[in-house]
Scaffold this active site. Structure first.
Site, mmCIF file in Angstrom:
data_model
loop_
_atom_site.group_PDB
_atom_site.id
_atom_site.type_symbol
_atom_site.label_atom_id
_atom_site.label_comp_id
_atom_site.label_asym_id
_atom_site.label_seq_id
_atom_site.Cartn_x
_atom_site.Cartn_y
_atom_site.Cartn_z
ATOM 1 C CG HIS A 258 43.430 16.846 -28.567
ATOM 2 N ND1 HIS A 258 44.176 15.902 -28.075
ATOM 3 C CD2 HIS A 258 42.702 17.182 -27.441
ATOM 4 C CE1 HIS A 258 43.764 15.550 -26.859
ATOM 5 N NE2 HIS A 258 43.000 16.558 -26.573
ATOM 6 C CD GLU B 234 46.186 16.211 -31.291
ATOM 7 O OE1 GLU B 234 45.644 15.309 -31.440
ATOM 8 O OE2 GLU B 234 46.824 16.655 -30.121
ATOM 9 C CG HIS C 292 44.406 11.814 -30.085
ATOM 10 N ND1 HIS C 292 44.249 12.904 -29.452
ATOM 11 C CD2 HIS C 292 43.690 10.801 -29.938
ATOM 12 C CE1 HIS C 292 43.273 12.854 -28.539
ATOM 13 N NE2 HIS C 292 42.783 11.597 -28.818
ATOM 14 C CD GLU D 129 49.267 11.118 -29.468
ATOM 15 O OE1 GLU D 129 49.220 11.703 -30.327
ATOM 16 O OE2 GLU D 129 48.732 11.144 -28.427
HETATM 17 O O1 0X9 Z 1 46.942 13.663 -24.048
HETATM 18 C C1 0X9 Z 1 46.381 13.101 -24.691
HETATM 19 O O2 0X9 Z 1 45.076 13.398 -24.887
HETATM 20 C C2 0X9 Z 1 46.843 12.523 -25.799
HETATM 21 N N1 0X9 Z 1 48.184 12.943 -26.525
HETATM 22 S S1 0X9 Z 1 48.010 14.505 -27.215
HETATM 23 O O3 0X9 Z 1 49.192 14.983 -27.671
HETATM 24 N N2 0X9 Z 1 47.131 14.003 -28.715
HETATM 25 O O4 0X9 Z 1 47.105 15.136 -26.780
HETATM 26 C C3 0X9 Z 1 47.460 11.153 -25.605
HETATM 27 C C4 0X9 Z 1 46.263 10.116 -24.814
HETATM 28 C C5 0X9 Z 1 46.774 8.927 -24.177
HETATM 29 N N3 0X9 Z 1 46.044 8.680 -23.058
HETATM 30 C C6 0X9 Z 1 46.643 8.758 -21.817
HETATM 31 N N4 0X9 Z 1 47.753 8.743 -21.408
HETATM 32 N N5 0X9 Z 1 45.755 8.560 -20.965
HETATM 33 ZN ZN ZN Z 2 45.444 14.726 -29.172
#
Ligand code: 0X9
Ligand code: ZN
Length: 426
Positions: free
Chosen positions: A191, A194, A318, A388
């Protein structure tokens, strides 16, 4: 905030001149980072703004993870999870969609980005962060300084034609030569905004080189095949900083069928592609893309992983939450293999102790399909964790880098210690 930025200009200039002196050892890099710590604690990035740009910082009611998944599907990019609600960035189209789908918007604050003349770099106060050129230069310097154990190669080109660099640390095999040694893979910056997720793997590399003669690191370098891809999405990362002020940009830079820009790379992998927690609206921040692996960046990771059957462990960095997540993220089900499940839990718990981050199953945050770690585990049996990283906001300031890096090095090195046989962790 502008005033603060101006008063920090001198410090920033100092940082830039330090960078120019080719300092690339871990300790030197840390010194460089701490030398640009702002004298005041950074304000939330939202207050750095100048001109409204039609987007809002929105808080929407969401009682549980199912409501969060539905919001992702409507194209809402969940940035913060609060009790009973979530917050994130929404433009006019999404605002309309939220109200047409009967989501309850609790508050909205106009979001502004400071559209200064193009500077193509981080704001001065954050000069310690590495942009694409600085990342590339540093990787090249580290590889050149450690020819016995390091090699650098591109795993492919981005939408805009930038190389996606991969640093390999291996005492025998170099470049793309195959190795039978168990492999560990660290990737940052799926991302764009980030940016801390680039710094952690980049400085992990510097740390490993600086400590290559320590007994444990020496042993990992000789027994393992270590890959570090700090910046998977350089197009997005550069776009996010190109005006000299942050753009809150998440996706890559593909041009979509409706002329909107960007696919969410962490929704573009072939794991229950676009079935939940992802959006098929091209303009939305959680857009999964026209098909799985439609994007050059995710395609490069696919090819990379498929060509290396020796990979055993993986962290995808992330930000931000201070959490460690393991599969599945795209399904409420547990991974079917009981032993593997125990490995995820045990290795996650060990890294939780080392970082202070909370380790748990990814789908408990929200169910979101197409994520890289689900795919890496499903396709390659790789014990893949999403980190994260910590911080308040996507732009937590330069001061956070050294502490985030220090604790994450511990977790990354621990992961190396189980890469020869992850099952020994249970
Ligand atoms: O949404 C995402 O891609 C990740 N969070 S972010 O804030 N960095 O965008 C989390 C991914 C975790 N994966 C799932 N929950 N599938
Ligand atoms: Zn992310």
């Amino acid at each position: 905030m502008k005033k603060i930025l101006l008063s920090l200009a001198l410090l920033g200039a100092l940082a830039i001149s330090i960078k120019a002196e080719e300092n690339f050892s871990y300790n030197q890099l840390l010194k460089e980072i701490t030398s640009v710590e702002p004298a005041v604690s950074p304000e939330p990035a939202l207050e750095k703004s100048a001109m409204p740009d039609g987007r809002y910082w929105v808080t929407v009611k969401a009682a549980d993870k199912y409501a969060r998944t539905r919001l992702l599907e409507a194209g809402f990019d969940i940035v913060e999870i609060n009790k009973g609600s979530v917050s994130g960035v929404a433009g006019p189209d999404l605002m309309a969609r939220l109200s047409s789908k009967s989501f309850v918007v609790e508050s909205r604050i106009p979001l502004s980005v400071y559209t200064a003349a193009a500077s193509k770099d981080f704001p001065t106060a954050d000069a310690a962060y590495h942009n694409y050129k600085e990342t590339t230069d540093l990787l090249k310097q580290m590889a050149a300084a450690n020819p016995d154990i390091a090699s650098l190669f591109s795993i492919g080109k981005t939408t805009e034609g930038r190389d996606i660099w991969c640093l390999r640390i291996n005492s025998s095999a170099k470049g793309t030569a195959v190795s039978a040694k168990p492999g560990a893979l660290y990737i940052g910056n799926h991302h764009a905004r980030e940016h801390l997720s680039n710094e952690v793997p980049l400085l992990l590399a510097a740390y490993l080189f600086d400590h290559k003669t320590d007994a444990d690191i020496k042993q990992y370098i000789s027994a393992l095949d270590i890959y570090i891809i700090p910046m998977l999405n350089p197009d997005g990362a550069e776009y996010d900083i190109k005006t000299g002020s942050y753009q809150y940009y998440r996706k890559n830079m593909s041009t979509n069928s409706d002329k909107t820009r960007g696919v969410d790379l962490n929704r573009n992998y072939d794991s229950w592609f676009c079935q939940a927690g992802a959006s098929s609206y091209p303009g939305s921040d959680t857009y999964c893309g026209p098909k799985a692996f439609s994007e050059p960046e995710s395609q490069a990771v696919k090819k990379f992983i498929e060509a290396r059957k020796n990979l055993k462990t993986h962290i995808s960095y992330h930000s931000y939450a201070g959490e460690i997540l393991y599969p599945w993220g795209g399904s409420d089900e547990d991974v079917p293999n009981v032993k593997d499940r125990q490995v995820f839990i045990s290795v996650g718990a060990a890294m939780e102790k080392l970082t202070g981050y909370r380790s748990y199953k990814s789908s408990e945050m929200y169910v979101a399909t197409g994520d890289s770690c689900d795919w890496a585990y499903a396709a390659g049996g790789i014990f893949a964790f999403t980190f994260e990283l910590e911080g308040r906001g996507f732009y937590p300031g330069a001061a956070i880098i050294s502490s985030a890096v220090a604790k994450n090095i511990k977790a990354a090195v621990y992961l190396l210690s189980v890469t020869d046989n992850p099952y020994k962790a249970i």
